[in-house]
Enzyme design. Structure first.
Site, short mmCIF file in Angstrom:
data_model
loop_
_atom_site.label_atom_id
_atom_site.label_comp_id
_atom_site.label_asym_id
_atom_site.label_seq_id
_atom_site.Cartn_x
_atom_site.Cartn_y
_atom_site.Cartn_z
CB SER A 153 39.37 26.40 40.76
OG SER A 153 38.49 26.95 39.79
CG HIS A 188 41.51 29.90 38.34
ND1 HIS A 188 41.55 29.43 37.05
CD2 HIS A 188 40.61 29.13 38.99
CE1 HIS A 188 40.70 28.41 36.93
NE2 HIS A 188 40.12 28.21 38.10
#
Length: 291
Positions: free
Chosen positions: A40, A273
């Site tokens: 990711s 993230h």
């Protein structure tokens, strides 16, 4: 004396011409077929706009592979990265909600000439363990290091122990890449900084204060294990993003952060993230490495 000056000037001119030609060649180096592999931190979940191949890999059209492919003007570009991937998903399919991602090595070809791979953070659940466990322990000892204590058993840091094995897994990944794309330049992309070098921001990173330093140490250990795997491989090259991301951690103010904190932000970034700014920052580091 005049002859010496003329000779020196002539030699200097030749040296400058050679240097400029070499620099131009390096800057103009081109790639035709680029493949991006990774998890990711490569795919970029919730960064607009999402790709649909498959949707729940959380793959963005503005992740660093997309930015890199545009900057290099490659002829063909395949991004097979997927959120949640670990090193086993290079050779095995990955199940995601309402679909699946093919084994990432399936994108590699004999004529692939550039490969980036960002992998290792999900092996043995390292990243997931930290963000899933540490915040809930903060209340028990806000100024201490309760998460580090939890994962230290008999004087052994069990998280770092797992990371040592991650390096071995990355070595196997690199061997598999070279076997399938023997002529490719292979860049292994490290993980950018999450926690600040100093200071705290508990509303963004809800870790106990003492665990900030430990989180940094864990990430350094992960990047070091990956870098050592690259050195043992001897063919790929490691791209450090931890150092260049100093001052761009999740606590960085005024839009300087490359990494989001604990709260998922639709149309911006998943929790813990990269933002689009982080992807652009990583792409810049990679381009600097190449050129």
């Amino acid at each position: 004396m005049r002859f010496r000056r003329v000779l020196f000037a002539a030699v200097s001119t030749i040296v400058l011409l050679i240097a400029s030609t070499t620099a131009a060649t390096a800057a103009e180096r081109s790639y035709r077929n680029y493949v991006a592999l990774g998890d990711s931190y490569t795919s970029g979940p919730l960064i607009p706009l999402p790709r649909l191949d498959p949707l729940f890999c959380g793959k963005s059209t503005q992740n660093y592979p997309s930015i890199l492919a545009a900057a290099l003007r490659v002829r063909s570009y395949t991004d097979i990265s997927c959120g949640g991937a670990d090193t086993t998903n290079m050779t095995q399919p990955q199940s995601v909600f309402l679909g699946g991602n093919l084994p990432q090595f399936s994108a590699l070809r004999a004529n692939t000439d550039l490969i980036t791979v960002g992998i290792g953070g999900n092996d043995y659940g390292v990243f997931g363990t930290l963000v899933g466990t540490c915040p809930s322990l903060r209340a028990s000892d806000p100024t201490g290091n309760p998460c580090q204590d939890k994962f230290t058993v008999g004087g052994v840091d069990t998280v770092k122990a797992k990371i040592a094995d991650t390096g071995k897994n990355v070595e196997k990944v690199l061997a598999g890449i070279h076997a399938r794309s023997p002529r490719a330049d292979v860049l292994v992309i490290g993980y950018p900084r999450i926690a600040p070098q100093s200071g705290y921001c508990p509303k963004i990173l809800p870790f106990a204060e003492g665990d900030y330093a430990w989180l940094n140490d864990v990430e350094k250990a992960l990047n070091s294990a990956i870098e050592k795997a690259v050195a043992a491989d001897g063919k790929a090259s490691f791209v450090d993003t931890f150092g260049p991301s100093a001052g761009h951690d999740a606590c960085a103010p005024n839009g300087a952060a490359w990494i989001n904190g604990q709260h998922t932000k639709l149309l911006a970034a998943a929790a813990y993230h990269p933002y689009r700014t982080g992807m652009a920052g990583v792409a810049t580091v990679i381009l600097r490495h190449l050129r």
